[in-house]
Design an enzyme around this catalytic site. Sequence first.
Site, mmCIF file in Angstrom:
data_model
loop_
_atom_site.group_PDB
_atom_site.id
_atom_site.type_symbol
_atom_site.label_atom_id
_atom_site.label_comp_id
_atom_site.label_asym_id
_atom_site.label_seq_id
_atom_site.Cartn_x
_atom_site.Cartn_y
_atom_site.Cartn_z
ATOM 1 N N LYS A 25 1.300 -0.769 -0.449
ATOM 2 C CA LYS A 25 0.011 -0.073 0.074
ATOM 3 C C LYS A 25 0.684 1.341 0.078
ATOM 4 C CE LYS A 25 -1.352 0.947 4.183
ATOM 5 N NZ LYS A 25 -2.367 1.611 5.026
ATOM 6 N N ARG A 30 2.099 6.656 -3.179
ATOM 7 C CA ARG A 30 3.635 6.753 -3.130
ATOM 8 C C ARG A 30 3.774 7.120 -5.147
ATOM 9 N NH1 ARG A 30 4.934 5.056 1.701
ATOM 10 N NH2 ARG A 30 5.765 6.230 3.185
ATOM 11 N N ASP A 52 -7.451 1.813 -0.222
ATOM 12 C CA ASP A 52 -7.023 2.704 -0.438
ATOM 13 C C ASP A 52 -6.515 3.786 -1.834
ATOM 14 O OD1 ASP A 52 -7.688 2.745 2.134
ATOM 15 O OD2 ASP A 52 -5.236 2.893 2.356
ATOM 16 N N ASN A 95 -10.954 6.825 4.255
ATOM 17 C CA ASN A 95 -9.781 6.522 5.277
ATOM 18 C C ASN A 95 -8.613 6.237 5.534
ATOM 19 O OD1 ASN A 95 -9.178 6.731 8.169
ATOM 20 N ND2 ASN A 95 -10.173 4.518 8.459
ATOM 21 N N ARG A 129 -8.753 12.072 12.598
ATOM 22 C CA ARG A 129 -7.307 11.525 12.391
ATOM 23 C C ARG A 129 -6.057 12.934 12.023
ATOM 24 N NH1 ARG A 129 -6.422 6.798 8.449
ATOM 25 N NH2 ARG A 129 -4.135 6.882 9.619
ATOM 26 N N SER A 180 4.781 9.674 10.410
ATOM 27 C CA SER A 180 6.364 10.111 10.104
ATOM 28 C C SER A 180 5.861 10.976 8.729
ATOM 29 C CB SER A 180 7.243 9.077 9.724
ATOM 30 O OG SER A 180 6.314 7.427 9.095
ATOM 31 N N GLN A 181 4.224 10.422 7.966
ATOM 32 C CA GLN A 181 3.087 10.876 7.558
ATOM 33 C C GLN A 181 3.905 12.036 6.757
ATOM 34 O OE1 GLN A 181 -0.524 8.793 6.602
ATOM 35 N NE2 GLN A 181 -0.076 6.924 6.942
ATOM 36 N N ASP A 332 3.104 -0.525 12.513
ATOM 37 C CA ASP A 332 1.975 -1.815 11.568
ATOM 38 C C ASP A 332 1.835 -2.839 11.675
ATOM 39 O OD1 ASP A 332 0.857 0.606 10.831
ATOM 40 O OD2 ASP A 332 1.294 0.238 8.129
ATOM 41 N N GLU A 360 -5.817 3.417 12.061
ATOM 42 C CA GLU A 360 -7.083 3.664 11.557
ATOM 43 C C GLU A 360 -8.557 3.128 12.522
ATOM 44 O OE1 GLU A 360 -4.767 2.450 9.864
ATOM 45 O OE2 GLU A 360 -5.174 1.952 7.649
ATOM 46 N N HIS A 404 -7.990 -2.620 9.125
ATOM 47 C CA HIS A 404 -8.209 -3.669 8.197
ATOM 48 C C HIS A 404 -7.048 -4.761 8.939
ATOM 49 C CE1 HIS A 404 -4.392 -1.892 6.690
ATOM 50 N NE2 HIS A 404 -5.253 -0.812 7.113
ATOM 51 N N ARG A 405 -6.307 -4.177 9.503
ATOM 52 C CA ARG A 405 -5.316 -4.931 10.560
ATOM 53 C C ARG A 405 -5.594 -5.784 11.718
ATOM 54 N NH1 ARG A 405 -0.895 -4.416 7.127
ATOM 55 N NH2 ARG A 405 -0.492 -2.161 6.375
ATOM 56 N N LYS A 432 -8.799 -2.532 2.357
ATOM 57 C CA LYS A 432 -8.298 -0.956 2.736
ATOM 58 C C LYS A 432 -6.920 -1.931 1.776
ATOM 59 C CE LYS A 432 -7.888 2.259 5.688
ATOM 60 N NZ LYS A 432 -5.981 2.524 5.298
#
Length: 680
Positions: A25, A30, A52, A95, A129, A180-181, A332, A360, A404-405, A432
């Site tokens: 993802k 990116r 996504d 999301n 968020r 970090s995003q 993650d 999320e 999803h995770r 996702k």
Amino acid sequence: MFSIDHLDIPPLASAGGTVRLPGSKSISNRVLLLAALSMGQTDIVDLLDSDDTQVMLAALTQLGCRIEPQPDGALRVHGLGGQLAAREAQLFLGNAGTAMRPLTAALALLASQHGGAFELSGIARMHERPIGDLVDALRQLGCPVECLGSEGYPPLKLGNGVPQTLSLDQPIRVRGDVSSQFLTALLLALPLVAQHRSIVINVVGELISRPYIEITLNLLEKFGVHIQRDGWQRFTIPAGSRYASPGRIPVEGDASSASYFIALGAIAPAAPGTDGITIEGVGLASIQGDIRFVEAARLMGADITGDANALRVRRGAWPLKAIDLDCNHIPDAAMTLAVMALYADGTTTLRNIASWRVKETDRIAAMATECRKLGATVEEGADFIRITPPTAWTTGSIHTYDDHRVAMCFSLAAFNPAGLPVRIEDPKCVGKTFPDYFETLFSVCKTDAVRIPVICVDGPTASGKGTLSAEVAAKLGYHLLDSGALYRLVGLAAERAGLSTTEAALREPAQAQRLGALAAGMQVRFTGQRTLLNGEDVTPAVRTEAAGMAASRVSAVPEVRAALLALQHAFRQLPGLVADGRDMGTVIFPDARLKVYLTATAAQRAERRHKQLISKGIAANIEDLLVDLEARDLRDSTRAHAPLKPAADALLLDNSQLNVEQSVQQVLNWWQGKTVFSGS
Ligand code: DC
């Protein structure tokens, strides 16, 4: 009309085989943005197809970027070359943090340069968020950014339609300790305005999730932008930077998704005849930080080998070893460690995971709550989680928080030693990042056939079994066996082979044997709505009334019934089966947990069949249909072998007065009552 709202995973016993992972993802989104900003076209290979990336693709298309699938499976993006094809747009980003953050930075800069105005919004959770640190950084540059709801959160308005003079001479300050995003977003977008001067970014606070920054830098390199880095505090985009398409770029498999299969290999005994789990598409040469999950899993006892593009995993230490680990480098994938911890020999502590709280969902709270449902003792803090395995496993309905995770992680609880099934709510949320997660999981997991639930729906012709069964299967995420189609296929195969199926011919023992051999040799495949016989699409041919009559005749031949037995049993696969026919409950799956016998009056059924045929534009006469139907009922229920009749333990459902939805609901209610989740 019906969509799955939970998935019950039967207790699993072992796992083995090969899985191929969908594209990453982080890399996919990116690469999409970089390709869109570049001059020239980029062919992206193995792009992830998920919620996504769909969101990102839709946004780029709205922005005027042309995107075309290629015959070889690649996706061609025609770059905008740093220009704006659309000056205004309202973008909905669901999301997807990997779309919201970089698009915010890129569009704030483009809007300011060229005089545009863009609104970015998402689902309710996206609006919770934080994005304030990125907004602050962009405002420092002189970009007009307005928070349309709460200050510091999406939805956002970027630009005001008027070109701005940006102040790029001072270093830009951005916080690195929330996500970090924000830094990734700036790094991806700032080359847009670095033609004439170099631009410096200073990170304030300790930079978390550094591996994701490494992915960003690595991909920028591939697109011709070489960022200079001093430690993790200072990044310089050199003057004259320009995005240049690499032409063609492959996306590697998702290393975070690999974590579930690494954990699977570590938890599950190798399935008979296999050497554990092989993962293809991502390996030890991955540029994704989550590949370091391999080290963490090894600490817990997993036996992992691999090469540049593949990993092989087997159970090593058992029980797994409890660990105490700083997980900042694998935020993650570390969630997967929380589920592995349920199988460990002591208490596991995962530290430095504060970022989980702004993902999320609040992932620390979510993992704690759901692990407790399984009987674990869990302590949670602002930035850690501590898990002690259950002494006695329990089971519960796992809430997945649209994350999803969480859904993928808890599927692994189905290896619990208590042999309990696990219910995953809203399983579709895996879309996702990994839409086929459960199919992939089940393709390598094994359990005893008796543990795979079967729902039988038997009944006379035109009672609505087919529709009911298909809907129930779709709602539960189960496989579907339309056993009538198999007998129809035998009829068809006989016709093609020039074998007579008249009742007189079938009384000949030699003819019966020939038909049995023919049935045993059929290559049958059901794909979606299609039926394939020996590779040929025979979908319309098997559904005709004549095929139904022929099926009714050949189905009375014991050799044919025997030949189809193994084929029918083979449909009993994870996570479960809905089987429709005449003898599902009596002969084929006598141990089925729920048997439904569907009835309706012959007149009702003739009327339904009549409507069905007319709606397909096929001429039909209701009286003739009634006569045929009664003849079939008589033959099906009086034949010597496996006659049509309710199993002793079948529940009768007379649907004369019910519509499809009501019948489906009745069967689902009965089913719910048979599961261990009936109290939840
Ligand atoms: O459900 P259907 O109309 O497609 O079935 C066609 C014929 O096949 C039916 O008249 C009897 C036979 N059949 C059977 O004998 N056993 C089954 N399990 C399913 C169908």
